[in-house]
Design a protein around this motif. Structure first.
Motif, PDB file in Angstrom:
ATOM      1  N   MET A   1     135.858  -5.797  48.336  1.00 32.43           N
ATOM      2  CA  MET A   1     135.422  -5.832  46.954  1.00 32.43           C
ATOM      3  C   MET A   1     136.475  -6.603  46.153  1.00 32.43           C
ATOM      4  SD  MET A   1     134.496  -2.717  44.343  1.00 32.43           S
ATOM      5  CE  MET A   1     133.034  -2.288  45.236  1.00 32.43           C
ATOM      6  N   ILE A   2     136.024  -7.333  45.167  1.00 35.76           N
ATOM      7  CA  ILE A   2     136.889  -8.150  44.308  1.00 35.76           C
ATOM      8  C   ILE A   2     136.817  -7.626  42.873  1.00 35.76           C
ATOM      9  CG2 ILE A   2     137.254 -10.469  43.357  1.00 35.76           C
ATOM     10  CD1 ILE A   2     137.968 -10.191  46.329  1.00 35.76           C
ATOM     11  N   ALA A   3     137.981  -7.522  42.239  1.00 29.99           N
ATOM     12  CA  ALA A   3     138.071  -7.140  40.828  1.00 29.99           C
ATOM     13  C   ALA A   3     138.600  -8.318  40.033  1.00 29.99           C
ATOM     14  CB  ALA A   3     138.989  -5.937  40.657  1.00 29.99           C
ATOM     15  N   ARG A   4     137.881  -8.699  38.995  1.00 28.35           N
ATOM     16  CA  ARG A   4     138.287  -9.778  38.086  1.00 28.35           C
ATOM     17  C   ARG A   4     138.789  -9.111  36.811  1.00 28.35           C
ATOM     18  NH1 ARG A   4     136.093 -12.323  33.572  1.00 28.35           N
ATOM     19  NH2 ARG A   4     136.322 -14.581  33.471  1.00 28.35           N
ATOM     20  N   LEU A   5     140.033  -9.385  36.426  1.00 26.90           N
ATOM     21  CA  LEU A   5     140.656  -8.760  35.274  1.00 26.90           C
ATOM     22  C   LEU A   5     140.916  -9.818  34.205  1.00 26.90           C
ATOM     23  CD1 LEU A   5     142.107  -6.264  33.992  1.00 26.90           C
ATOM     24  CD2 LEU A   5     144.183  -7.105  35.106  1.00 26.90           C
ATOM     25  N   ALA A   6     140.180  -9.722  33.106  1.00 30.21           N
ATOM     26  CA  ALA A   6     140.360 -10.641  31.970  1.00 30.21           C
ATOM     27  C   ALA A   6     140.963  -9.837  30.818  1.00 30.21           C
ATOM     28  CB  ALA A   6     139.029 -11.246  31.545  1.00 30.21           C
ATOM     29  N   THR A   7     142.064 -10.337  30.240  1.00 24.89           N
ATOM     30  CA  THR A   7     142.766  -9.630  29.176  1.00 24.89           C
ATOM     31  C   THR A   7     142.678 -10.437  27.886  1.00 24.89           C
ATOM     32  OG1 THR A   7     144.264  -8.661  30.785  1.00 24.89           O
ATOM     33  CG2 THR A   7     144.987  -8.633  28.493  1.00 24.89           C
ATOM     34  N   PHE A   8     142.435  -9.728  26.782  1.00 23.18           N
ATOM     35  CA  PHE A   8     142.234 -10.352  25.473  1.00 23.18           C
ATOM     36  C   PHE A   8     143.165  -9.743  24.445  1.00 23.18           C
ATOM     37  CE2 PHE A   8     138.370 -10.631  27.890  1.00 23.18           C
ATOM     38  CZ  PHE A   8     137.914 -11.913  27.653  1.00 23.18           C
ATOM     39  N   GLU A   9     143.578 -10.556  23.476  1.00 25.86           N
ATOM     40  CA  GLU A   9     144.373 -10.093  22.340  1.00 25.86           C
ATOM     41  C   GLU A   9     143.712 -10.561  21.058  1.00 25.86           C
ATOM     42  OE1 GLU A   9     148.359 -11.567  22.771  1.00 25.86           O
ATOM     43  OE2 GLU A   9     148.911  -9.919  24.109  1.00 25.86           O
ATOM     44  N   GLY A  10     143.862  -9.740  20.015  1.00 25.86           N
ATOM     45  CA  GLY A  10     143.269 -10.077  18.725  1.00 25.86           C
ATOM     46  C   GLY A  10     141.819  -9.656  18.688  1.00 25.86           C
ATOM     47  N   GLU A  69     130.165 -19.028  29.612  1.00 26.71           N
ATOM     48  CA  GLU A  69     129.071 -19.074  28.635  1.00 26.71           C
ATOM     49  C   GLU A  69     129.137 -17.873  27.700  1.00 26.71           C
ATOM     50  OE1 GLU A  69     125.484 -19.162  30.906  1.00 26.71           O
ATOM     51  OE2 GLU A  69     125.782 -21.227  31.582  1.00 26.71           O
ATOM     52  N   MET A  70     129.407 -16.701  28.258  1.00 23.47           N
ATOM     53  CA  MET A  70     129.494 -15.492  27.442  1.00 23.47           C
ATOM     54  C   MET A  70     130.639 -15.624  26.438  1.00 23.47           C
ATOM     55  SD  MET A  70     128.769 -12.636  30.380  1.00 23.47           S
ATOM     56  CE  MET A  70     129.156 -11.242  29.343  1.00 23.47           C
ATOM     57  N   GLY A  71     131.744 -16.231  26.853  1.00 16.30           N
ATOM     58  CA  GLY A  71     132.862 -16.461  25.949  1.00 16.30           C
ATOM     59  C   GLY A  71     132.467 -17.349  24.790  1.00 16.30           C
ATOM     60  N   ASP A  72     131.591 -18.325  25.050  1.00 18.33           N
ATOM     61  CA  ASP A  72     131.098 -19.203  23.992  1.00 18.33           C
ATOM     62  C   ASP A  72     130.113 -18.485  23.071  1.00 18.33           C
ATOM     63  OD1 ASP A  72     132.621 -21.263  25.036  1.00 18.33           O
ATOM     64  OD2 ASP A  72     130.956 -22.148  26.156  1.00 18.33           O
ATOM     65  N   GLU A  73     129.398 -17.500  23.606  1.00 16.61           N
ATOM     66  CA  GLU A  73     128.390 -16.770  22.837  1.00 16.61           C
ATOM     67  C   GLU A  73     129.008 -15.717  21.916  1.00 16.61           C
ATOM     68  OE1 GLU A  73     125.864 -15.127  25.856  1.00 16.61           O
ATOM     69  OE2 GLU A  73     125.183 -17.111  26.514  1.00 16.61           O
ATOM     70  N   ILE A  74     130.163 -15.207  22.270  1.00 13.25           N
ATOM     71  CA  ILE A  74     130.826 -14.163  21.479  1.00 13.25           C
ATOM     72  C   ILE A  74     131.906 -14.829  20.639  1.00 13.25           C
ATOM     73  CG2 ILE A  74     132.177 -12.036  21.541  1.00 13.25           C
ATOM     74  CD1 ILE A  74     130.902 -11.533  24.345  1.00 13.25           C
ATOM     75  N   PRO A  75     131.837 -14.725  19.327  1.00 13.60           N
ATOM     76  CA  PRO A  75     132.831 -15.396  18.473  1.00 13.60           C
ATOM     77  C   PRO A  75     134.251 -14.903  18.774  1.00 13.60           C
ATOM     78  CG  PRO A  75     131.081 -14.387  17.151  1.00 13.60           C
ATOM     79  CD  PRO A  75     130.865 -13.956  18.561  1.00 13.60           C
ATOM     80  N   GLU A  76     135.207 -15.822  18.741  1.00 11.38           N
ATOM     81  CA  GLU A  76     136.600 -15.456  18.987  1.00 11.38           C
ATOM     82  C   GLU A  76     137.085 -14.408  17.992  1.00 11.38           C
ATOM     83  OE1 GLU A  76     141.015 -17.437  19.275  1.00 11.38           O
ATOM     84  OE2 GLU A  76     139.312 -18.669  19.875  1.00 11.38           O
ATOM     85  N   SER A  77     136.520 -14.413  16.774  1.00  7.50           N
ATOM     86  CA  SER A  77     136.909 -13.403  15.781  1.00  7.50           C
ATOM     87  C   SER A  77     136.595 -11.992  16.273  1.00  7.50           C
ATOM     88  CB  SER A  77     136.211 -13.670  14.448  1.00  7.50           C
ATOM     89  OG  SER A  77     134.801 -13.587  14.599  1.00  7.50           O
ATOM     90  N   ALA A  78     135.619 -11.856  17.162  1.00 11.28           N
ATOM     91  CA  ALA A  78     135.274 -10.552  17.740  1.00 11.28           C
ATOM     92  C   ALA A  78     136.007 -10.329  19.057  1.00 11.28           C
ATOM     93  CB  ALA A  78     133.772 -10.448  17.952  1.00 11.28           C
ATOM     94  N   ARG A  79     135.911 -11.277  19.983  1.00 18.37           N
ATOM     95  CA  ARG A  79     136.449 -11.072  21.332  1.00 18.37           C
ATOM     96  C   ARG A  79     137.942 -11.282  21.429  1.00 18.37           C
ATOM     97  NH1 ARG A  79     137.420 -16.205  22.989  1.00 18.37           N
ATOM     98  NH2 ARG A  79     135.872 -17.730  22.344  1.00 18.37           N
ATOM     99  N   GLY A  80     138.536 -11.968  20.452  1.00 17.07           N
ATOM    100  CA  GLY A  80     139.949 -12.285  20.549  1.00 17.07           C
ATOM    101  C   GLY A  80     140.161 -13.490  21.444  1.00 17.07           C
ATOM    102  N   ARG A  81     141.398 -13.697  21.815  1.00 11.92           N
ATOM    103  CA  ARG A  81     141.770 -14.838  22.651  1.00 11.92           C
ATOM    104  C   ARG A  81     142.091 -14.316  24.044  1.00 11.92           C
ATOM    105  NH1 ARG A  81     146.821 -16.900  23.701  1.00 11.92           N
ATOM    106  NH2 ARG A  81     147.698 -15.404  22.248  1.00 11.92           N
ATOM    107  N   ARG A  82     141.492 -14.943  25.049  1.00 10.01           N
ATOM    108  CA  ARG A  82     141.794 -14.529  26.419  1.00 10.01           C
ATOM    109  C   ARG A  82     143.213 -14.971  26.758  1.00 10.01           C
ATOM    110  NH1 ARG A  82     138.097 -16.530  31.179  1.00 10.01           N
ATOM    111  NH2 ARG A  82     139.473 -18.322  31.071  1.00 10.01           N
ATOM    112  N   VAL A  83     144.056 -14.027  27.132  1.00 11.63           N
ATOM    113  CA  VAL A  83     145.460 -14.315  27.426  1.00 11.63           C
ATOM    114  C   VAL A  83     145.790 -14.149  28.905  1.00 11.63           C
ATOM    115  CG1 VAL A  83     146.258 -13.767  25.099  1.00 11.63           C
ATOM    116  CG2 VAL A  83     146.187 -11.963  26.833  1.00 11.63           C
ATOM    117  N   GLY A  84     144.827 -13.674  29.667  1.00 10.04           N
ATOM    118  CA  GLY A  84     145.076 -13.513  31.093  1.00 10.04           C
ATOM    119  C   GLY A  84     143.787 -13.439  31.873  1.00 10.04           C
ATOM    120  N   LEU A  85     143.824 -13.985  33.089  1.00  9.90           N
ATOM    121  CA  LEU A  85     142.686 -13.895  34.000  1.00  9.90           C
ATOM    122  C   LEU A  85     143.251 -13.828  35.415  1.00  9.90           C
ATOM    123  CD1 LEU A  85     139.654 -13.906  34.552  1.00  9.90           C
ATOM    124  CD2 LEU A  85     139.763 -16.404  34.601  1.00  9.90           C
TER     125      LEU A  85
END
Length: 99
Positions: A1-10, A69-85
């Motif tokens: 099994m694979i786990a993808r970890l995306a981290t966001f700030e803001g 695509e999902m990152g483009d659909e969700i405004p950065e003001s809501a999702r923040g900035r991805r700082v890690g993947l």
């Protein structure tokens, strides 16, 4: 099994809770193919991580385009900035059941 970890700030934690609920519960068909499970970990109102689980590396790689695509659909003001993947192999996973 694979786990993808995306981290966001803001961003806006309350808005992301709403969006995550909508995506994961009400519009789950819009999620990447092969996605088995999702966990959202909130450190505080300005930092969170999304862990997405897949059967194998090939399925996880194939999902990247939809995640972008999902990152483009969700405004950065809501999702923040991805700082890690990062991607991990799940070496051990046990859910404890108490009697």
């Amino acid at each position: 099994m694979i786990a993808r970890l995306a981290t966001f700030e803001g961003g806006d934690a309350e808005e992301m809770r709403r969006i995550n609920n909508e995506l994961l519960v009400e519009r789950s068909s819009s999620l990447p193919d092969g996605l088995l499970r999702v966990m959202v970990l909130m450190r505080d109102d300005s930092r969170w991580s999304v862990i997405s689980f897949f059967d194998d590396e090939e399925t996880a790689r194939a999902a990247e385009a939809r995640f972008e695509e999902m990152g483009d659909e969700i405004p950065e003001s809501a999702r923040g900035r991805r700082v890690g993947l990062e991607t991990y192999e799940v070496a051990f996973d046990v859910e404890m059941v108490r009697a």
